[in-house]
Design a protein around this motif. Structure first.
Motif, short mmCIF file in Angstrom:
data_model
loop_
_atom_site.label_atom_id
_atom_site.label_comp_id
_atom_site.label_asym_id
_atom_site.label_seq_id
_atom_site.Cartn_x
_atom_site.Cartn_y
_atom_site.Cartn_z
N MET A 157 -92.51 -52.75 -91.64
CA MET A 157 -92.24 -51.31 -91.59
C MET A 157 -91.05 -50.95 -92.48
O MET A 157 -91.07 -49.95 -93.18
CB MET A 157 -91.98 -50.88 -90.16
CG MET A 157 -91.70 -49.38 -90.00
SD MET A 157 -93.14 -48.38 -90.45
CE MET A 157 -94.23 -48.78 -89.07
N ALA A 158 -90.01 -51.75 -92.44
CA ALA A 158 -88.84 -51.47 -93.27
C ALA A 158 -89.20 -51.54 -94.74
O ALA A 158 -88.77 -50.72 -95.55
CB ALA A 158 -87.71 -52.46 -92.94
N LYS A 159 -90.03 -52.54 -95.10
CA LYS A 159 -90.45 -52.68 -96.48
C LYS A 159 -91.25 -51.46 -96.92
O LYS A 159 -91.13 -50.96 -98.03
CB LYS A 159 -91.24 -53.97 -96.65
CG LYS A 159 -91.67 -54.22 -98.10
CD LYS A 159 -92.43 -55.54 -98.18
CE LYS A 159 -92.85 -55.81 -99.63
NZ LYS A 159 -93.59 -57.07 -99.77
N GLU A 160 -92.11 -50.98 -96.01
CA GLU A 160 -92.93 -49.82 -96.32
C GLU A 160 -92.07 -48.58 -96.52
O GLU A 160 -92.29 -47.76 -97.41
CB GLU A 160 -93.92 -49.59 -95.18
CG GLU A 160 -94.87 -48.41 -95.43
CD GLU A 160 -95.83 -48.22 -94.29
OE1 GLU A 160 -95.82 -47.15 -93.65
OE2 GLU A 160 -96.61 -49.16 -94.04
N ASN A 161 -91.02 -48.44 -95.69
CA ASN A 161 -90.15 -47.29 -95.81
C ASN A 161 -89.39 -47.29 -97.14
O ASN A 161 -89.09 -46.24 -97.69
CB ASN A 161 -89.16 -47.25 -94.65
CG ASN A 161 -89.84 -46.89 -93.34
OD1 ASN A 161 -90.90 -46.28 -93.34
ND2 ASN A 161 -89.21 -47.29 -92.23
N GLN A 162 -89.07 -48.52 -97.65
CA GLN A 162 -88.34 -48.61 -98.91
C GLN A 162 -89.20 -48.13 -100.08
O GLN A 162 -88.67 -47.74 -101.11
CB GLN A 162 -87.87 -50.05 -99.14
CG GLN A 162 -86.79 -50.49 -98.15
CD GLN A 162 -86.44 -51.95 -98.33
OE1 GLN A 162 -87.00 -52.65 -99.18
NE2 GLN A 162 -85.51 -52.44 -97.53
N THR A 163 -90.50 -48.20 -99.97
CA THR A 163 -91.38 -47.81 -101.07
C THR A 163 -91.64 -46.31 -101.08
O THR A 163 -92.22 -45.80 -102.03
CB THR A 163 -92.73 -48.54 -100.98
OG1 THR A 163 -93.41 -48.15 -99.78
CG2 THR A 163 -92.52 -50.05 -100.96
N LEU A 164 -91.24 -45.61 -100.04
CA LEU A 164 -91.49 -44.17 -99.98
C LEU A 164 -90.55 -43.45 -100.94
O LEU A 164 -89.34 -43.67 -100.90
CB LEU A 164 -91.29 -43.64 -98.56
CG LEU A 164 -92.27 -44.15 -97.50
CD1 LEU A 164 -91.91 -43.60 -96.13
CD2 LEU A 164 -93.70 -43.78 -97.87
N PRO A 165 -91.09 -42.59 -101.82
CA PRO A 165 -90.24 -41.90 -102.78
C PRO A 165 -89.43 -40.79 -102.14
O PRO A 165 -89.76 -40.29 -101.07
CB PRO A 165 -91.25 -41.32 -103.78
CG PRO A 165 -92.48 -41.11 -102.96
CD PRO A 165 -92.51 -42.23 -101.96
N GLU A 166 -88.36 -40.41 -102.80
CA GLU A 166 -87.55 -39.27 -102.39
C GLU A 166 -87.76 -38.16 -103.41
O GLU A 166 -87.59 -38.36 -104.61
CB GLU A 166 -86.07 -39.67 -102.33
CG GLU A 166 -85.18 -38.62 -101.69
CD GLU A 166 -83.75 -39.09 -101.57
OE1 GLU A 166 -83.20 -39.09 -100.46
OE2 GLU A 166 -83.18 -39.47 -102.62
N PHE A 167 -88.19 -37.00 -102.93
CA PHE A 167 -88.51 -35.89 -103.83
C PHE A 167 -87.23 -35.14 -104.23
O PHE A 167 -86.30 -35.00 -103.43
CB PHE A 167 -89.47 -34.91 -103.16
CG PHE A 167 -90.83 -35.49 -102.89
CD1 PHE A 167 -91.84 -35.42 -103.84
CD2 PHE A 167 -91.10 -36.13 -101.68
CE1 PHE A 167 -93.09 -35.96 -103.60
CE2 PHE A 167 -92.35 -36.67 -101.43
CZ PHE A 167 -93.34 -36.59 -102.39
#
Length: 312
Positions: free
Chosen positions: A1-11
Motif C-alpha cells: 500500500m505504501a509503495k502504491e501511494n508513492q506512485t500517485l501523482p500530485e497535481f
C-alpha cells in the motif's frame, strides 16, 4: 500500500497565476460573493423550513437546491480563495483532486435533476391541477429528491473511477483553479477515448435530456397559459414560473457552453471566466432571483423580519 501511494501523482493547479495583477481584486470579489451565497442560500433553507406558507412541493425542491448550492460552492471556493491569496501555483494531492471532482459531479448532476423535478412540479400545478395532490404527494417529492442525489452519486462514481484509474504524468499540471472533469481527463496519457465518450454521454443524458424535459414541461405550461381568457390570470401563472426559468437558463446555459462547445474554440482565460460564473456567481444569484421574483418567498421573508424587529 505504501509503495502504491508513492506512485500517485500530485497535481499542480495553475489557478489564476497568469493573472497576478488581478489576484487581489479577484480574492476580495470571490470572498464577497461567497459570503452572500452562504447567507442567501441559508436564508432560503431556513425560510422554507420555518414558514408554513412555504411547505409546498416547489419550496421543498428549492430547499434542496439551496443545500446543493451551499455544498457546491464550499467544495470549490475555500481552496480557490487560498490559492488567490498567494501568487504562485498550488499543489493538490491525488486523492484531494479526486474528492473535489467527486463532490463537484454529485452536486452538479443533483442540481440538474432537481431543476427538472421543479419544472415537472410547475407542469403538474398548472396543467393538471385536479391531480396535483396525487402527482406531487409527499412520497413522490421524496422519491424525486432521492433519485436526484442517487443519480449524482452514480455519475460521480462512474466518472471518478474511469478518470482516476488512468495513468497520469509524474507531475501533472492542471491549467485551472479546480479539478474539473475535462482539464484532468486531458492530462491522462492513455485510455482517454473511453473516458471522453463517458463524459459526453453523461453530458447528453443530464444536460440535453434534462433540458428537453424542462422545455417539454414549459411547452405544455405555455399552451395552458395561452388558453386562459384573463390577462391577469396569465400574468399570475407566469410569475410562478419566471424564477425557475431564470435559474434554468443560468445553469443549463453555462453548462452547455462549458461542456459542449468545441475544444478548439476555447481559451484558458475563457474557461476560467465560465467556471467562475457557474461555481461562484450562479449559486449567489439563485437565492436572489427567488427572493426578488417570488412573492411568497418575499412575503415570508418580511414576516420573519417583522417578528424579529420590535414595533415602536
Amino acid at each position: 500500500m505504501a509503495k502504491e501511494n508513492q506512485t500517485l501523482p500530485e497535481f499542480l493547479l495553475l489557478g489564476f497565476s497568469d493573472l497576478r495583477a488581478l489576484q487581489g481584486p479577484l480574492f476580495w470579489g470571490v470572498l464577497l460573493v461567497y459570503l452572500v451565497t452562504l447567507l442567501g442560500n441559508s436564508l432560503i433553507i431556513l425560510l422554507t423550513q420555518a414558514s408554513p406558507t412555504l411547505h409546498a412541493p416547489m419550496y421543498f425542491f428549492l430547499r434542496h437546491l439551496s443545500l446543493v448550492e451551499l455544498l457546491y460552492t464550499t467544495d470549490i471556493v475555500p481552496r480557490t480563495l487560498a490559492d488567490l491569496a498567494f501568487p504562485h501555483p498550488h499543489a493538490i494531492s491525488f486523492w484531494g483532486c479526486a474528492a473535489q471532482m467527486y463532490v463537484f459531479i454529485v452536486l452538479g448532476i443533483s442540481e440538474c435533476c432537481l431543476l427538472t423535478a421543479m419544472a415537472y412540479d410547475r407542469y403538474a400545478a398548472i396543467c393538471q391541477p385536479l391531480h396535483y395532490s396525487t402527482l406531487m404527494s409527499w412520497r413522490a417529492c421524496m422519491a424525486m429528491v432521492g433519485i436526484s442525489w442517487l443519480m449524482g452519486i452514480i455519475t460521480a462514481t462512474t466518472h471518478s473511477s474511469l478518470i482516476f484509474t488512468l495513468p497520469f504524468p509524474s507531475r501533472p499540471v492542471i491549467p485551472h483553479f479546480l479539478c474539473d472533469i475535462l482539464p484532468v481527463l486531458r492530462l491522462a496519457s492513455a485510455g482517454k477515448h473511453r473516458s471522453e465518450v463517458s463524459v459526453m454521454m453523461a453530458t447528453v443524458v443530464f444536460i440535453m435530456v434534462s433540458f428537453s424535459l424542462i422545455v417539454t414541461s414549459y411547452a405544455h405550461i405555455l399552451s395552458a397559459i395561452l388558453a386562459m381568457a384573463s390577462t391577469l390570470s396569465r400574468r399570475k401563472v407566469f410569475s410562478t414560473c419566471s424564477s425557475h426559468l431564470l435559474v434554468v437558463f443560468l445553469f443549463f446555459g453555462t453548462a452547455s457552453i462549458t461542456y459542449i462547445r468545441p475544444r478548439a474554440g476555447s481559451s484558458v482565460t475563457m474557461n476560467h471566466i465560465l467556471s467562475l460564473f457557474y461555481t461562484v456567481i450562479t449559486p449567489m444569484l439563485n437565492p436572489i432571483i427567488y427572493t426578488l421574483r417570488n412573492k411568497e418567498v418575499t412575503k415570508a421573508l418580511w414576516h420573519v423580519v417583522k417578528r424579529q424587529v420590535p414595533s415602536p
